[in-house]
Design an enzyme around this catalytic site. Sequence first.
Site, PDB file in Angstrom:
ATOM      1  CE  LYS A   1       7.742   3.559  11.704  1.00  0.00           C
ATOM      2  NZ  LYS A   1       7.034   2.494  12.418  1.00  0.00           N
TER       3      LYS A   1
ATOM      4  CE  LYS B   1       3.920   5.204   2.386  1.00  0.00           C
ATOM      5  NZ  LYS B   1       3.736   4.704   3.521  1.00  0.00           N
TER       6      LYS B   1
ATOM      7  CE  LYS C   1      -1.096   8.593   9.319  1.00  0.00           C
ATOM      8  NZ  LYS C   1      -0.776   7.297   9.920  1.00  0.00           N
TER       9      LYS C   1
HETATM   10  P1  ADP Z   1       1.861   6.921   6.861  1.00  0.00           P
HETATM   11  O1  ADP Z   1       2.936   6.517   5.889  1.00  0.00           O
HETATM   12  O2  ADP Z   1       1.124   8.101   6.386  1.00  0.00           O
HETATM   13  O3  ADP Z   1       2.399   7.090   8.275  1.00  0.00           O
HETATM   14  P2  ADP Z   1       0.815   4.460   7.833  1.00  0.00           P
HETATM   15  O4  ADP Z   1       2.180   3.860   7.801  1.00  0.00           O
HETATM   16  O5  ADP Z   1       0.214   4.788   9.158  1.00  0.00           O
HETATM   17  O6  ADP Z   1       0.811   5.743   6.908  1.00  0.00           O
HETATM   18  O7  ADP Z   1      -0.154   3.505   7.022  1.00  0.00           O
HETATM   19  C1  ADP Z   1      -1.446   3.066   7.397  1.00  0.00           C
HETATM   20  C2  ADP Z   1      -1.987   2.146   6.324  1.00  0.00           C
HETATM   21  O8  ADP Z   1      -2.185   2.873   5.104  1.00  0.00           O
HETATM   22  C3  ADP Z   1      -1.047   0.991   5.968  1.00  0.00           C
HETATM   23  O9  ADP Z   1      -1.795  -0.160   5.634  1.00  0.00           O
HETATM   24  C4  ADP Z   1      -0.303   1.509   4.784  1.00  0.00           C
HETATM   25  O10 ADP Z   1       0.226   0.489   3.980  1.00  0.00           O
HETATM   26  C5  ADP Z   1      -1.397   2.306   4.068  1.00  0.00           C
HETATM   27  N1  ADP Z   1      -0.770   3.408   3.325  1.00  0.00           N
HETATM   28  C6  ADP Z   1      -0.131   4.486   3.842  1.00  0.00           C
HETATM   29  N2  ADP Z   1       0.324   5.304   2.881  1.00  0.00           N
HETATM   30  C7  ADP Z   1      -0.027   4.722   1.706  1.00  0.00           C
HETATM   31  C8  ADP Z   1       0.166   5.088   0.341  1.00  0.00           C
HETATM   32  N3  ADP Z   1       0.771   6.195  -0.012  1.00  0.00           N
HETATM   33  N4  ADP Z   1      -0.321   4.239  -0.613  1.00  0.00           N
HETATM   34  C9  ADP Z   1      -0.965   3.114  -0.256  1.00  0.00           C
HETATM   35  N5  ADP Z   1      -1.187   2.713   1.007  1.00  0.00           N
HETATM   36  C10 ADP Z   1      -0.719   3.502   1.992  1.00  0.00           C
END
Ligand code: ADP
Length: 320
Positions: free
Chosen positions: A110, A189, A192
């Site tokens: 971050k 990956k 957001k």
């Molecule tokens: P982002 O990376 O979009 O901010 P978050 O960190 O808020 O997403 O993740 C919310 C949930 O979704 C977590 O359990 C995270 O491991 C899962 N997650 C987020 N992105 C992925 C991805 N690309 N593949 C698999 N799981 C994901």
Amino acid sequence: MRVLSGIQPSGKLHIGNYFGMMKPALALQQKHQVYLFIANYHALTTVHDANIMRQGTLDVALDFLACGLDPHKTVFYRQSDVPEITELTWLLSVTTPMGLLERCHSYKDKLAKGIAASHALFSYPVLMTADILAVQSAIVPVGMDQKQHLEVARDVALKFNNQYKKVFKIPEPMIQEEVAVVPGIDGQKMSKSYDNTIEIFGSKKQTRKAIMRIVTDSKTLEEPKDPDNCNIFALYKLFANSEECKKLESHYRTGGMGYGDAKKELVTKFEEHFAPMRTRREELANNINHVESILQDGAARAKKVIIPTLTAARSAVGLE
Ligand code: ADP
Ligand code: TRP
């Protein structure tokens, strides 16, 4: 068995969230006691606009309910409706070694993305530990990127139990190996924060546009293609059954099918999968009072397990 997971209202949910966390968590509703919550205290670390925070929280509630969360079975709540969690965070921070937090990749990632270092951002894993331990959850379904946070939760729980007395159950992560990381349209990956997502509930036009932007190599229509190294195929596999996958795979290997056609197949699969949920989401959005009452009821049910845990922890450290 008790299962808990949470998601931050920090942007529109995408299919990485859906396949990595929402779908596996929702699949457990029939057989287990599932607790799902909207991690708005966590989101405060990166969302600094009150209106965006309110809207994001409502959006996550609508998304989960539309995707099949059954509020009669699952305890669904907003983290901030259970402020006891923050008191538990303080008690747990006493047994959290600094080194454990300093090693967290997510914090370093971050900062690398330009998010300002704050105490909340740094101690985020302690709050997450409190979320999990407060409900005495045995299983925590999350995507691969949360694995290290689960290790923190386990370490802190063990340390607290050893230092004071056994108050907490030691949680296990549940990570879907086959969808451990859903790729974004650029092949990194899906996240957001990388602007590479396909939103679950974007408009049809937005979805189509995102899918058409998926990055591929530059093989011509005639050339044979490698399904194992293709972002379109990786996403298609999440929606299609094994027969459909085999069919597309053989088209790839034989050649004669362009990436544009594979993208169209993916658009169709996506629509088939999410169209009924989109309709349900529209209905829910027209009945916000109902959604609010589900969340209030969820908070009351969550408190039934969280308050006794907090009381045991307060007593263990000598506050009562
Ligand atoms: P982002 O990376 O979009 O901010 P978050 O960190 O808020 O997403 O993740 C919310 C949930 O979704 C977590 O359990 C995270 O491991 C899962 N997650 C987020 N992105 C992925 C991805 N690309 N593949 C698999 N799981 C994901
Ligand atoms: N940190 C998680 C994420 O960004 C969200 C979260 C907060 C969570 N508390 C949790 C997930 C407890 C599982 C259990 O995705």
